[in-house]
Design a protein around this motif. Structure first.
Motif, PDB file in Angstrom:
ATOM      1  N   VAL A 233     -27.542  -8.205  39.550  1.00 32.74           N
ATOM      2  CA  VAL A 233     -27.494  -8.422  38.106  1.00 32.74           C
ATOM      3  C   VAL A 233     -26.283  -7.654  37.606  1.00 32.74           C
ATOM      4  CG1 VAL A 233     -28.721  -8.217  35.917  1.00 32.74           C
ATOM      5  CG2 VAL A 233     -30.016  -8.573  38.043  1.00 32.74           C
ATOM      6  N   TYR A 234     -25.286  -8.394  37.162  1.00 34.19           N
ATOM      7  CA  TYR A 234     -24.004  -7.789  36.784  1.00 34.19           C
ATOM      8  C   TYR A 234     -23.888  -7.725  35.274  1.00 34.19           C
ATOM      9  CZ  TYR A 234     -19.042  -7.072  36.067  1.00 34.19           C
ATOM     10  OH  TYR A 234     -17.840  -6.556  35.636  1.00 34.19           O
ATOM     11  N   MET A 235     -23.606  -6.545  34.750  1.00 36.75           N
ATOM     12  CA  MET A 235     -23.464  -6.409  33.295  1.00 36.75           C
ATOM     13  C   MET A 235     -21.999  -6.392  32.884  1.00 36.75           C
ATOM     14  SD  MET A 235     -24.696  -3.387  30.690  1.00 36.75           S
ATOM     15  CE  MET A 235     -26.196  -4.162  30.098  1.00 36.75           C
ATOM     16  N   VAL A 236     -21.678  -7.169  31.848  1.00 33.44           N
ATOM     17  CA  VAL A 236     -20.353  -7.118  31.215  1.00 33.44           C
ATOM     18  C   VAL A 236     -20.486  -6.209  29.999  1.00 33.44           C
ATOM     19  CG1 VAL A 236     -18.511  -8.441  30.115  1.00 33.44           C
ATOM     20  CG2 VAL A 236     -19.909  -9.505  31.908  1.00 33.44           C
ATOM     21  N   ALA A 237     -19.918  -5.019  30.103  1.00 33.36           N
ATOM     22  CA  ALA A 237     -19.981  -4.065  28.993  1.00 33.36           C
ATOM     23  C   ALA A 237     -18.635  -3.987  28.277  1.00 33.36           C
ATOM     24  CB  ALA A 237     -20.396  -2.686  29.499  1.00 33.36           C
ATOM     25  N   GLY A 250     -16.657  -8.859  38.403  1.00 35.74           N
ATOM     26  CA  GLY A 250     -16.770  -9.487  37.104  1.00 35.74           C
ATOM     27  C   GLY A 250     -17.807 -10.595  37.025  1.00 35.74           C
ATOM     28  N   PHE A 251     -17.842 -11.223  35.853  1.00 40.46           N
ATOM     29  CA  PHE A 251     -18.867 -12.259  35.683  1.00 40.46           C
ATOM     30  C   PHE A 251     -18.557 -13.476  36.538  1.00 40.46           C
ATOM     31  CE2 PHE A 251     -16.037 -13.140  32.019  1.00 40.46           C
ATOM     32  CZ  PHE A 251     -15.851 -14.508  32.134  1.00 40.46           C
ATOM     33  N   VAL A 262     -25.302 -10.392  32.670  1.00 41.23           N
ATOM     34  CA  VAL A 262     -25.888  -9.900  31.424  1.00 41.23           C
ATOM     35  C   VAL A 262     -24.755  -9.416  30.531  1.00 41.23           C
ATOM     36  CG1 VAL A 262     -27.403  -8.168  30.390  1.00 41.23           C
ATOM     37  CG2 VAL A 262     -28.015  -9.220  32.579  1.00 41.23           C
ATOM     38  N   LEU A 263     -24.669  -9.997  29.326  1.00 41.65           N
ATOM     39  CA  LEU A 263     -23.595  -9.619  28.404  1.00 41.65           C
ATOM     40  C   LEU A 263     -24.106  -8.552  27.451  1.00 41.65           C
ATOM     41  CD1 LEU A 263     -22.565 -13.286  27.710  1.00 41.65           C
ATOM     42  CD2 LEU A 263     -21.125 -11.610  28.885  1.00 41.65           C
TER      43      LEU A 263
END
Ligand code: AMP
Ligand code: DBH
Length: 548
Positions: A233-237, A250-251, A262-263
């Motif tokens: 689960v990759y978060m874009v912060a 990256g996404f 997850v944005l």
């Protein structure tokens, strides 16, 4: 025969034939394309959640359906494959849907950051010869429809505006639709998929043409080095349009892996921590000041952050002491990332010794990344010595778009990109960033060209001369300081800051500090370079501050 394309400068990113053959033979370039892999994921991971943001949760099948609808709608509106489209959206699911739609329709996204304002967006539009602009009604209190109106007044070729949310007189993204059979087939994998923007070390940002083959290679290989697979689960912060959260891994890396994106609506712990706990986020990329903020907040939060496996830090130098604090505060694996939108990305490996993770900025992704560390005359320096970093490889560009002057400056005759960074290479191949050779300010990962801001300040009637310089800053890493020789009447600092803002620039480019000086006092006889002048002013300022 007439050329149907309205563009005078074709999109191109070419490597010499022998390099193409080599990168293909090595399996780096596999002939994959964005629409190709997205369609495959929509089929193979149809019901897996692809994108989470706000109240939206799209499965892979739903993301692809959105992309096809918007793609068909854009073509029905009169856009044609090859057209450039400036995209300025924040961390909302529509950003990903729109970009995937553009790929599907063979339209070419040009990425602007939400912080950019008219001056920057108009520059991207002109330089790329864009005919369309996609923005949100509002993001972080700013109304982008106002910007859209100014943009159309400024750039007559900007025929189309598409808006997420209330579109006012423009076209809403939600209402777009069109016949699917009008959609083109998949593009040539060697063709340019999009234009990314450089931080702009001199003057305005440059446009970076990246191909399907080269970019997909960079995030596919990144997935392996960052531990991303279908369960991640990759978060874009950070802003999603930035190259780091887009591709390292990256996404796009996450979508390639069939993982979940997850944005986070903002980069701070307040926005991100509840989402990490709810979605069980495993990986996130941050710039150093944010990483420190997160490390501090992690000790006090009630949110469960135990799912976090890898915290990536990049965009600006993470000094060893800060790296230690980050590790102590967050307790997960740290990965340093030293990359650039032009290509080359370095990672510390997840199984590197702690010492390397804390004190280096990693080593290149690829065995075919050629990295040179050279002195001022271009001669290689020994391992451990500081020199200029040059890079060439399977995902490093050979030229900017529509910018001969920058290309003459930024690339060697044999195709190496001059990164502008000063580094030390260890015998292990790991790089330690030691500063840079160009005069830009790296303000918490946002790059600001000293020259660009000097130009805007010089346009003020009460500025006789100015030099913009980076000053070390405890929180930002670096902040910008403008040394101003006033004209007859001395303006107030606030007035000068408002002036820069009023020129339609991103807020991060407004000088953090203004220092008035009578003259650029120098013992040097005659003309000195702006570079030398900036260095002298910085040194004098720091010496005076220390003496206080
Ligand atoms: P850009 O060309 O805007 O994509 O910015 C890339 C530049 O950011 C690099 O050339 C470096 O100057 C800087 N940078 C990125 N990551 C790091 C890092 N981990 N440490 C130091 N500088 C970095
Ligand atoms: O700063 C950057 O541009 C950057 C940092 C880390 C980048 O482009 C990347 C990773 O891909």
């Amino acid at each position: 025969m007439t050329d149907a394309s309205p563009h005078t400068v074709p999109l191109r990113q070419t490597w010499p034939d022998d390099f193409v053959a080599r990168y293909r033979a090595a399996g780096h370039w596999r002939g994959e394309t964005f629409p190709g892999f997205l369609r495959t994921r929509a089929r193979d991971c149809a019901d897996a959640v692809a994108v989470v943001g706000g109240d939206t949760r799209w499965t892979y099948a739903q993301l692809w359906a959105q992309a096809e609808r918007i793609a068909a709608g854009l073509l029905a509106q009169g856009l044609a494959p090859g057209d450039r489209v400036v995209v300025q959206l924040g961390n909302i699911p529509e950003f990903i849907a729109v970009v995937c739609a553009l790929f599907r329709a063979q339209l070419v996204p040009v990425y602007a950051l939400p912080a950019h304002r008219l001056t920057e967006v108009a520059h991207f539009a002109r330089k790329s010869e864009a005919s369309a602009y996609v923005c949100a009604e509002r993001y972080e209190t700013f109304d982008y429809r106002t910007l859209a109106r100014d943009l159309q007044a400024d750039v007559p070729a900007m025929h189309h505006v598409f808006v997420v949310g209330d579109a006012a007189e423009f076209v809403s993204i939600d209402t777009l639709d069109g016949p699917r059979d009008a959609l083109p087939g998949d593009p040539d994998p060697q063709s340019v998929a999009f234009l990314q923007i450089s931080g702009g070390s001199t003057g305005l940002s440059k446009l970076i043409p990246r191909t399907h083959d080269d970019y997909i290679y960079s995030f596919r290989a990144s997935n392996d080095l960052c531990g991303i697979d279908a369960d991640s689960v990759y978060m874009v912060a950070l802003p999603a349009a930035h190259n780091f959260p887009m591709s390292s891994p990256g996404f796009f890396g996450a979508l390639y892996a069939g993982a979940r994106v997850v944005l986070s609506p903002g980069p701070g712990p307040d926005a991100a921590f509840p989402l990490i706990a709810r979605e069980r986020v495993t990986c996130v990329g941050l710039v150093p000041p944010l990483a420190l903020l997160w490390a501090d907040a992690a000790g006090k939060t009630t949110h469960d952050l135990s799912s976090l496996q890898v915290l990536q830090v990049g965009g600006a130098k993470l000094v060893p002491e800060a790296a230690r604090r980050v590790v102590a505060g967050l307790g997960c694996r740290l990965q340093q990332v030293f990359g650039m939108a032009e290509g080359l990305v370095n990672y510390t490996r997840l199984d590197d010794a702690d010492d390397l993770v804390l004190t280096t900025q990693g080593r290149p992704i690829s065995a075919d990344d050629e990295v040179l560390v050279v002195d001022d005359h271009g001669a290689p320096v020994a391992d451990g010595e500081v020199g200029h970093l040059l890079a060439r490889g399977p995902y490093t560009i050979r030229g900017y778009h529509n910018d001969d002057a920058a290309n003459a400056r930024s690339f060697t005759d044999d195709g190496f990109y001059r990164t502008g960074d000063m580094v030390q290479r260890l015998s292990s191949g790991h790089l330690v960033v030691q500063g840079r050779a160009t005069d830009h300010i790296n303000r918490a990962g946002e790059k600001i060209s000293a020259e660009e801001i000097e130009d805007h300040l010089l346009a003020h009637p009460q500025v006789f001369d100015v030099a913009v310089v980076s000053i070390p800053d405890e929180f930002l890493g670096e902040r910008s300081c403008a040394f101003v020789i006033p004209g007859d009447e001395k303006p107030r600092p606030a007035e000068l800051k408002a002036w820069v803002r009023g020129r339609g620039l991103a807020a991060f480019k407004v000088p953090d500090q203004i220092v008035f000086v009578d003259a650029f006092g120098t013992t040097a006889v005659g003309k000195i370079s702006r570079r030398e002048l900036r260095a002298q002013l910085r040194a004098r300022f720091l010496a005076e501050r220390q003496a206080e």
